[in-house]
Write a protein that holds these residues in place. Structure first.
Motif, PDB file in Angstrom:
ATOM      1  N   PHE A 147       1.007  -1.133  -0.011  1.00  0.00           N
ATOM      2  CA  PHE A 147      -0.169   0.046   0.099  1.00  0.00           C
ATOM      3  C   PHE A 147       0.790   1.258  -0.114  1.00  0.00           C
ATOM      4  CE2 PHE A 147      -2.278   3.423   2.346  1.00  0.00           C
ATOM      5  CZ  PHE A 147      -3.225   3.565   1.722  1.00  0.00           C
ATOM      6  N   ASN A 149       0.141   5.302   0.561  1.00  0.00           N
ATOM      7  CA  ASN A 149      -1.015   6.560   0.881  1.00  0.00           C
ATOM      8  C   ASN A 149      -0.661   7.682  -0.132  1.00  0.00           C
ATOM      9  OD1 ASN A 149      -3.454   7.390   1.862  1.00  0.00           O
ATOM     10  ND2 ASN A 149      -2.546   8.279   3.955  1.00  0.00           N
ATOM     11  N   VAL A 162      -3.820  -0.018   7.898  1.00  0.00           N
ATOM     12  CA  VAL A 162      -3.592  -0.925   6.570  1.00  0.00           C
ATOM     13  C   VAL A 162      -3.290  -2.420   6.721  1.00  0.00           C
ATOM     14  CG1 VAL A 162      -1.784  -0.920   4.827  1.00  0.00           C
ATOM     15  CG2 VAL A 162      -2.765   1.366   5.494  1.00  0.00           C
ATOM     16  N   LEU A 170       4.021  -1.226   3.519  1.00  0.00           N
ATOM     17  CA  LEU A 170       3.461  -0.069   3.296  1.00  0.00           C
ATOM     18  C   LEU A 170       4.883   0.774   2.721  1.00  0.00           C
ATOM     19  CD1 LEU A 170       0.998   2.284   5.009  1.00  0.00           C
ATOM     20  CD2 LEU A 170       3.308   3.104   4.616  1.00  0.00           C
TER      21      LEU A 170
END
Length: 221
Positions: A147, A149, A162, A170
């Motif tokens: 992920f 953001n 998450v 991430l």
């Protein structure tokens, strides 16, 4: 970043195009309820697709095939970009799908609307992320496991959200004022849920590649 004694550079490309709005005058109020500049959106996207997206994806595909699994990259395609590609340049989506099929190119999840929902509402944030995951699955043929953001915004709480959504890793900014003496070139983990691995962008190296690589007057050229 070091893996089994070898230095590894993780190449990550974030791809986004905003929907542009048309000139909207006072006298349009109450009469015209369509706000997008379709001509500008299409012309800009077609130009970028032909000059950047398609040749870059072809080059990356050639490098993946040439190096037989040793060359890997990652992409994050905003949901807004995917929507525009569906409308104006579906062949670019096909080129991303071909990259995904190699098994050497990863596609990250993000918020569907390239939004700041994570700062306001967990429910809205998770809804947008799930919508984006569905877009990537449908049009790229890839199931995101990592992920990123919007603008790489991060907090330990966000990281725990998450992780709860099932992501394994991430990507965020290797901010110097946060890291202090620590290096962005190592793998970290979320303090609330250590199962989530946190990779940091080395902004100095990124800027070297993006802005200074072709500058012959650069003292490290």
């Amino acid at each position: 970043m070091s893996t089994a004694g070898k230095k590894v550079i993780c190449l990550f490309f974030q791809v986004h195009q905003p929907f542009r709005l048309k000139r909207y005058r006072f006298f349009d109020l109450g009469h015209d309820h369509y706000y997008y500049d379709d001509y500008t959106n299409e012309s800009i996207l077609r130009k970028v697709a032909e000059r950047c997206y398609l040749p870059a994806n072809k080059l990356i595909l050639d490098l993946v095939n040439k190096n037989k699994g040793k060359f890997k990259v990652a992409f994050s395609l905003s949901g807004i970009l995917i929507d525009q590609l569906r409308l104006y340049a579906p062949e670019v989506l096909d080129s991303f799908r071909k990259l995904a099929e190699t098994g050497n190119v990863e596609f990250l999840a993000e918020t569907q609307a390239h939004s700041l929902a994570s700062l306001k509402s967990r429910n809205e944030f998770e809804k947008q992320v799930n919508n984006h995951v569905q877009l990537v699955r449908e049009f790229i043929g890839y199931d995101p496991q990592s992920f990123r953001n919007t603008e790489m915004i991060y907090s330990d709480q966000l990281g725990s959200w998450v992780a709860d959504m099932g992501f394994k890793a991430l990507l965020t900014e290797g901010a110097k004022h946060i890291l202090g003496w620590k290096s962005p070139n190592f793998l970290y983990c979320n303090t609330i849920n250590p199962r989530l691995k946190v990779l940091l962008r080395n902004f100095v190296l990124s800027d070297d590649i993006a802005f200074r690589f072709s500058n012959r007057s650069w003292n490290e050229w």
